[in-house]
Write a protein that holds these residues in place. Structure first.
Motif, mmCIF file in Angstrom:
data_model
loop_
_atom_site.group_PDB
_atom_site.id
_atom_site.type_symbol
_atom_site.label_atom_id
_atom_site.label_comp_id
_atom_site.label_asym_id
_atom_site.label_seq_id
_atom_site.Cartn_x
_atom_site.Cartn_y
_atom_site.Cartn_z
ATOM 1 N N ASP A 60 0.981 -1.097 -0.146
ATOM 2 C CA ASP A 60 0.193 -0.011 -0.018
ATOM 3 C C ASP A 60 0.790 1.246 0.121
ATOM 4 O O ASP A 60 0.457 2.335 -0.614
ATOM 5 N N ALA A 61 2.068 1.401 0.848
ATOM 6 C CA ALA A 61 2.780 2.381 0.793
ATOM 7 C C ALA A 61 3.613 2.729 -0.648
ATOM 8 O O ALA A 61 3.811 3.819 -1.018
ATOM 9 N N LEU A 62 3.936 1.394 -1.202
ATOM 10 C CA LEU A 62 4.587 1.581 -2.432
ATOM 11 C C LEU A 62 3.644 2.155 -3.434
ATOM 12 O O LEU A 62 3.971 3.029 -4.261
ATOM 13 N N GLN A 63 2.252 1.628 -3.416
ATOM 14 C CA GLN A 63 1.327 2.123 -4.180
ATOM 15 C C GLN A 63 0.865 3.664 -4.132
ATOM 16 O O GLN A 63 0.936 4.503 -5.050
ATOM 17 N N LYS A 64 1.107 4.094 -2.954
ATOM 18 C CA LYS A 64 0.721 5.485 -2.715
ATOM 19 C C LYS A 64 1.898 6.241 -3.217
ATOM 20 O O LYS A 64 1.796 7.437 -3.870
ATOM 21 N N LEU A 65 3.134 5.980 -3.171
ATOM 22 C CA LEU A 65 4.319 6.644 -3.768
ATOM 23 C C LEU A 65 4.247 6.627 -5.204
ATOM 24 O O LEU A 65 4.604 7.804 -5.986
ATOM 25 N N ALA A 89 13.844 -0.728 -3.947
ATOM 26 C CA ALA A 89 14.128 -1.702 -4.916
ATOM 27 C C ALA A 89 15.490 -2.525 -4.322
ATOM 28 O O ALA A 89 15.895 -3.515 -5.245
ATOM 29 N N ALA A 90 15.975 -2.213 -3.494
ATOM 30 C CA ALA A 90 17.275 -2.927 -2.755
ATOM 31 C C ALA A 90 16.786 -4.476 -2.408
ATOM 32 O O ALA A 90 17.532 -5.339 -2.309
ATOM 33 N N PHE A 91 15.398 -4.415 -2.366
ATOM 34 C CA PHE A 91 14.833 -5.876 -1.830
ATOM 35 C C PHE A 91 14.251 -6.355 -3.213
ATOM 36 O O PHE A 91 13.329 -5.857 -3.476
ATOM 37 N N SER A 92 14.427 -7.564 -3.315
ATOM 38 C CA SER A 92 13.946 -8.204 -4.557
ATOM 39 C C SER A 92 12.306 -8.455 -4.581
ATOM 40 O O SER A 92 11.796 -8.387 -5.405
ATOM 41 N N VAL A 93 12.064 -8.586 -3.308
ATOM 42 C CA VAL A 93 10.315 -8.878 -3.161
ATOM 43 C C VAL A 93 9.723 -7.367 -3.904
ATOM 44 O O VAL A 93 8.796 -7.400 -4.499
ATOM 45 N N ASN A 94 10.344 -6.477 -3.526
ATOM 46 C CA ASN A 94 9.713 -5.036 -3.713
ATOM 47 C C ASN A 94 9.992 -4.709 -5.385
ATOM 48 O O ASN A 94 9.041 -4.063 -5.969
ATOM 49 N N GLN A 95 10.866 -5.374 -5.880
ATOM 50 C CA GLN A 95 11.056 -5.161 -7.593
ATOM 51 C C GLN A 95 9.932 -5.967 -8.126
ATOM 52 O O GLN A 95 9.147 -5.278 -9.007
ATOM 53 N N ARG A 99 6.645 -3.658 -10.167
ATOM 54 C CA ARG A 99 6.322 -3.854 -11.235
ATOM 55 C C ARG A 99 4.937 -4.354 -11.539
ATOM 56 O O ARG A 99 4.060 -3.801 -12.383
ATOM 57 N N ASN A 100 4.336 -5.083 -10.536
ATOM 58 C CA ASN A 100 2.988 -5.403 -10.658
ATOM 59 C C ASN A 100 1.966 -4.209 -10.291
ATOM 60 O O ASN A 100 0.803 -4.309 -10.751
ATOM 61 N N LEU A 101 2.402 -3.195 -9.606
ATOM 62 C CA LEU A 101 1.619 -2.065 -9.581
ATOM 63 C C LEU A 101 1.978 -1.068 -10.762
ATOM 64 O O LEU A 101 1.399 0.008 -10.584
ATOM 65 N N ASP A 102 2.521 -1.364 -11.735
ATOM 66 C CA ASP A 102 2.665 -0.593 -12.877
ATOM 67 C C ASP A 102 3.478 0.574 -12.744
ATOM 68 O O ASP A 102 3.476 1.509 -13.365
ATOM 69 N N GLY A 103 4.522 0.099 -11.551
ATOM 70 C CA GLY A 103 5.278 1.161 -11.205
ATOM 71 C C GLY A 103 6.321 1.545 -12.472
ATOM 72 O O GLY A 103 7.140 2.572 -12.354
ATOM 73 N N LEU A 104 6.791 0.704 -13.037
ATOM 74 C CA LEU A 104 7.731 0.765 -13.989
ATOM 75 C C LEU A 104 7.635 1.778 -15.135
ATOM 76 O O LEU A 104 8.440 2.656 -15.295
ATOM 77 N N SER A 105 6.469 1.891 -15.656
ATOM 78 C CA SER A 105 5.819 2.603 -16.383
ATOM 79 C C SER A 105 5.786 4.069 -16.122
ATOM 80 O O SER A 105 5.944 5.115 -16.738
ATOM 81 N N VAL A 106 5.352 4.092 -14.640
ATOM 82 C CA VAL A 106 5.193 5.467 -14.089
ATOM 83 C C VAL A 106 6.704 6.085 -13.929
ATOM 84 O O VAL A 106 6.818 7.347 -14.175
ATOM 85 N N MET A 131 17.645 -5.201 -11.910
ATOM 86 C CA MET A 131 18.354 -6.134 -11.404
ATOM 87 C C MET A 131 17.403 -7.392 -11.534
ATOM 88 O O MET A 131 17.876 -8.476 -10.694
ATOM 89 N N ASN A 132 16.304 -7.311 -12.136
ATOM 90 C CA ASN A 132 15.253 -8.397 -12.041
ATOM 91 C C ASN A 132 14.947 -8.717 -13.508
ATOM 92 O O ASN A 132 14.460 -7.662 -14.491
ATOM 93 N N ILE A 133 15.033 -9.961 -14.284
ATOM 94 C CA ILE A 133 14.729 -10.363 -15.558
ATOM 95 C C ILE A 133 13.622 -9.770 -16.089
ATOM 96 O O ILE A 133 13.276 -9.031 -17.110
ATOM 97 N N LYS A 134 12.562 -10.022 -15.372
ATOM 98 C CA LYS A 134 11.057 -9.550 -15.651
ATOM 99 C C LYS A 134 10.928 -8.356 -15.728
ATOM 100 O O LYS A 134 10.467 -7.676 -16.726
ATOM 101 N N ASN A 135 11.775 -7.275 -14.934
ATOM 102 C CA ASN A 135 11.721 -5.961 -14.952
ATOM 103 C C ASN A 135 12.259 -5.468 -16.328
ATOM 104 O O ASN A 135 12.026 -4.544 -16.853
ATOM 105 N N GLN A 136 13.462 -6.236 -16.447
ATOM 106 C CA GLN A 136 14.399 -5.698 -17.969
ATOM 107 C C GLN A 136 13.363 -5.915 -19.040
ATOM 108 O O GLN A 136 13.555 -4.768 -19.943
#
Length: 307
Positions: A60-65, A89-95, A99-106, A131-136
């Protein structure tokens, strides 16, 4: 008279940003921070994968940002939000969460911002997220734009270095090398004009590109009259090692072409003539470096001479 709506909205956004940033900082502070740097260079690449944290960041905090980035035009708020997302993003789970919150495009949309500091922070965030293949797979759509940022940014600026760091991570595999072809002349120009910090970062990209045989002809055609200056015993060791790795990769690829390299395709001040066409000046440089005190330097020289 009451407070203007614009000022009130800005104050509310700042409170929201501060609260979210503090929350994420508290979580991030409990774990080990990963160094999001590229892996280009001689020898086996270091493992720069971010740590897997036992702390699950609050989605939720990530989505707010992320929503805050979309809602505000205030560059100070955008910077703070991007810094926090980058740190998270230093933590792999947050990567994956981002991504799932569409943060990469934002975040990628911030690369079009006219404020250099906002673009720089967006690049830093994408660098850590890459540092995440799916994110790349999603970030690769911005490579051309990132290359333009390298070319248009002030020489040796933090913005230019941030763009180069992202390209380093995105060039670790050969999947997206073709998107960087048009920027090869710019990369080699930075070898001549950049500071040591810039030279090291751009060499990381060039070493990654040169490891791909499909990029050999594009690299050999580029013109860089001052390239030989990098092969000197007085040069910074990190620069020298990467320059030698770059040359060794190209020599190996040329030798594997089975005579398909046509010399007439290359100008006399091209990388091909400087490094690969029985260049006497380059041979003299290598002979001198055989007496270099550093073992890795001598190993790279031997690698080139025995190709």
């Amino acid at each position: 008279m009451g407070e203007p709506r614009g000022a009130a909205a800005r104050a509310a956004a700042m409170v929201l940003a501060a609260g979210a940033c503090y929350c994420l900082w508290r979580l991030a502070a409990g774990g080990r921070r990963a160094r999001a740097q590229g892996r280009g260079g001689p020898g086996p690449p270091a493992d720069n994968s971010p740590p897997v944290s036992t702390h699950t960041m609050d989605a939720d905090a990530l989505q707010k940002l992320i929503h805050l980035l979309q809602a505000t035009d205030d560059p100070l708020i955008q910077e703070q939000a991007l810094i926090t997302l980058s740190n998270s993003a230093a933590f792999s789970v947050n990567q994956d969460i981002i991504r799932n919150l569409d943060g990469l495009s934002v975040i990628g949309g911030m690369l079009s911002d006219s404020v250099p500091k906002v673009k720089e922070k967006a690049l830093n965030a994408l660098n850590n997220l890459s540092m995440n293949i799916k994110n790349q797979e999603e970030i690769q759509v911005y490579i051309t734009q990132v290359c333009r940022n390298v070319e248009s940014a002030p020489l040796n600026s933090d913005l230019q270095l941030a763009a180069l760091r992202l390209l380093t991570n995105m060039s670790v595999t050969s999947d997206y090398h073709h998107k960087m072809i048009n920027s090869i002349p710019c990369f080699l120009h930075l070898l001549s004009e950049g500071t040591e910090r810039t030279q090291i970062q751009v060499l990381k990209v060039l070493v990654n590109l040169s490891a791909n045989p499909a990029m050999t002809k594009h690299l050999l055609r580029a013109q860089v009259p001052s390239l030989l200056l990098l092969f000197d015993s007085c040069i910074n060791r990190d620069i020298l090692l990467r320059a030698l790795a770059f040359a060794a990769n190209l020599k190996k690829n040329v030798n594997n072409e089975d005579g398909t390299i046509i010399q007439d395709q290359y100008s006399e001040d091209s990388v091909f003539f400087t490094l690969c066409r029985d260049s006497v000046p380059f041979a003299q440089k290598l002979a001198s470096l055989l007496h270099h005190p550093d073992t890795e330097v001598k190993e790279q020289v031997v690698r080139i001479l025995t190709q």
